[in-house]
Design a protein around this motif. Structure first.
Motif, PDB file in Angstrom:
ATOM      1  N   LEU A   1      -4.382  10.889   4.665  1.00  0.00           N
ATOM      2  CA  LEU A   1      -4.186   9.990   3.532  1.00  0.00           C
ATOM      3  C   LEU A   1      -5.462   9.196   3.338  1.00  0.00           C
ATOM      4  CD1 LEU A   1      -0.698   8.307   4.113  1.00  0.00           C
ATOM      5  CD2 LEU A   1      -1.295   9.948   2.349  1.00  0.00           C
ATOM      6  N   GLN A   2      -5.846   9.018   2.086  1.00  0.00           N
ATOM      7  CA  GLN A   2      -6.965   8.139   1.781  1.00  0.00           C
ATOM      8  C   GLN A   2      -6.449   7.133   0.767  1.00  0.00           C
ATOM      9  OE1 GLN A   2     -10.583   9.284  -0.633  1.00  0.00           O
ATOM     10  NE2 GLN A   2     -11.487   9.057   1.415  1.00  0.00           N
ATOM     11  N   ILE A   3      -6.579   5.856   1.112  1.00  0.00           N
ATOM     12  CA  ILE A   3      -6.065   4.812   0.228  1.00  0.00           C
ATOM     13  C   ILE A   3      -6.976   3.594   0.295  1.00  0.00           C
ATOM     14  CG2 ILE A   3      -4.488   3.978   2.025  1.00  0.00           C
ATOM     15  CD1 ILE A   3      -2.553   3.198  -0.287  1.00  0.00           C
TER      16      ILE A   3
ATOM     17  N   ASP B   1       0.813  -1.212   0.000  1.00  0.00           N
ATOM     18  CA  ASP B   1       0.000   0.000   0.000  1.00  0.00           C
ATOM     19  C   ASP B   1       0.850   1.269   0.000  1.00  0.00           C
ATOM     20  OD1 ASP B   1      -2.440  -1.367  -0.074  1.00  0.00           O
ATOM     21  OD2 ASP B   1      -2.386  -1.673   2.093  1.00  0.00           O
TER      22      ASP B   1
ATOM     23  N   LYS C   1      -5.706  14.057   1.091  1.00  0.00           N
ATOM     24  CA  LYS C   1      -7.001  14.743   1.061  1.00  0.00           C
ATOM     25  C   LYS C   1      -7.040  15.766   2.191  1.00  0.00           C
ATOM     26  CE  LYS C   1      -8.371  11.718  -2.017  1.00  0.00           C
ATOM     27  NZ  LYS C   1      -8.339  12.012  -3.404  1.00  0.00           N
TER      28      LYS C   1
ATOM     29  N   SER D   1      -2.059  12.289  -4.903  1.00  0.00           N
ATOM     30  CA  SER D   1      -3.521  12.207  -5.028  1.00  0.00           C
ATOM     31  C   SER D   1      -4.159  11.488  -3.840  1.00  0.00           C
ATOM     32  CB  SER D   1      -3.919  11.522  -6.347  1.00  0.00           C
ATOM     33  OG  SER D   1      -3.507  10.176  -6.341  1.00  0.00           O
ATOM     34  N   ASN D   2      -3.351  10.798  -3.031  1.00  0.00           N
ATOM     35  CA  ASN D   2      -3.866  10.146  -1.828  1.00  0.00           C
ATOM     36  C   ASN D   2      -4.024  11.120  -0.661  1.00  0.00           C
ATOM     37  OD1 ASN D   2      -1.969   7.694  -3.093  1.00  0.00           O
ATOM     38  ND2 ASN D   2      -3.987   7.072  -2.373  1.00  0.00           N
TER      39      ASN D   2
ATOM     40  N   LEU E   1       1.526   5.040  -2.898  1.00  0.00           N
ATOM     41  CA  LEU E   1       1.079   6.361  -2.467  1.00  0.00           C
ATOM     42  C   LEU E   1       1.558   7.445  -3.425  1.00  0.00           C
ATOM     43  CD1 LEU E   1       1.702   6.247   1.402  1.00  0.00           C
ATOM     44  CD2 LEU E   1      -0.511   6.260   0.232  1.00  0.00           C
TER      45      LEU E   1
ATOM     46  N   ASN F   1      -8.737   5.995   5.849  1.00  0.00           N
ATOM     47  CA  ASN F   1      -8.338   7.393   6.028  1.00  0.00           C
ATOM     48  C   ASN F   1      -7.397   7.471   7.222  1.00  0.00           C
ATOM     49  OD1 ASN F   1     -10.053   8.474   3.952  1.00  0.00           O
ATOM     50  ND2 ASN F   1     -11.767   8.050   5.310  1.00  0.00           N
TER      51      ASN F   1
END
Length: 177
Positions: A71-73, A53, A63, A60-61, A57, A83
């Motif tokens: 981080l949103q992934i 994961d 937010k 764009s991850n 990164l 999140n």
């Protein structure tokens, strides 16, 4: 199907928040691979993400919600969207790299580099690992830096978050457990 292999309790290491900070503060001006490996390890240690994961990164991850960055992934193993608040260490790494995440290097190369990084960070406390080999329990002494791997970062995140009284359900959500 009625047979289950006996399992042995394994004693893995984790790093304290102070040890992670020590690693983060190491300087590698002329060794870019060690610099990248250090940053990737710190990112994993403050996010709890798996190698699969944190490797993917990108900016764009990142937010923002009500002036808070996170981080949103979508995690590879579970397929869930996670999140994670941006830790100050992660913010510092991004600032140092002009807002970009470090380029990925192979997992085994990171593991090899972590032994050197841990040694430079003076992670020399003695750790005794017990393993059963051929029915005989063997105890082997290691220096803590010799046992550093990518997975140590995830374990460190979970342990430190638990010790900081983060709700277990939040730790499990972030780490995918």
């Amino acid at each position: 199907s009625g047979f289950t292999k006996p399992r042995e309790v394994i004693n893995h290491i984790y790093l304290t928040t102070e040890e992670i900070s020590t690693i983060k503060d190491l300087k590698y001006p002329n060794k870019p691979k060690l610099d990248i490996a250090r940053d990737l390890f710190v990112i994993a240690a403050v996010t709890g993400l798996r190698v699969s994961d944190y490797n993917k990164l990108t900016t764009s991850n990142i937010k923002t919600h009500k002036q808070l960055k996170y981080l949103q992934i979508k995690t590879q193993k579970t397929g869930k969207i996670v999140n994670i608040p941006l830790h100050p260490h992660l913010k510092e790494i991004l600032e140092k790299r002009n807002g970009e995440f470090p380029k990925m290097i192979p997992e085994q190369k990171i593991n090899d580099a972590l032994k050197k990084i841990g040694k430079k960070a003076k992670l020399k406390s003695e750790v005794i690992i017990e393993r059963t080999t051929g029915g005989v329990l063997k105890k082997t002494k290691f220096k803590k830096h010799q046992l550093l791997t990518n997975h140590t970062a995830r374990r460190s995140f979970c342990t430190n978050a638990y010790k900081a009284d983060m709700p277990v359900i939040d730790i499990m959500t972030i780490s995918g457990h």
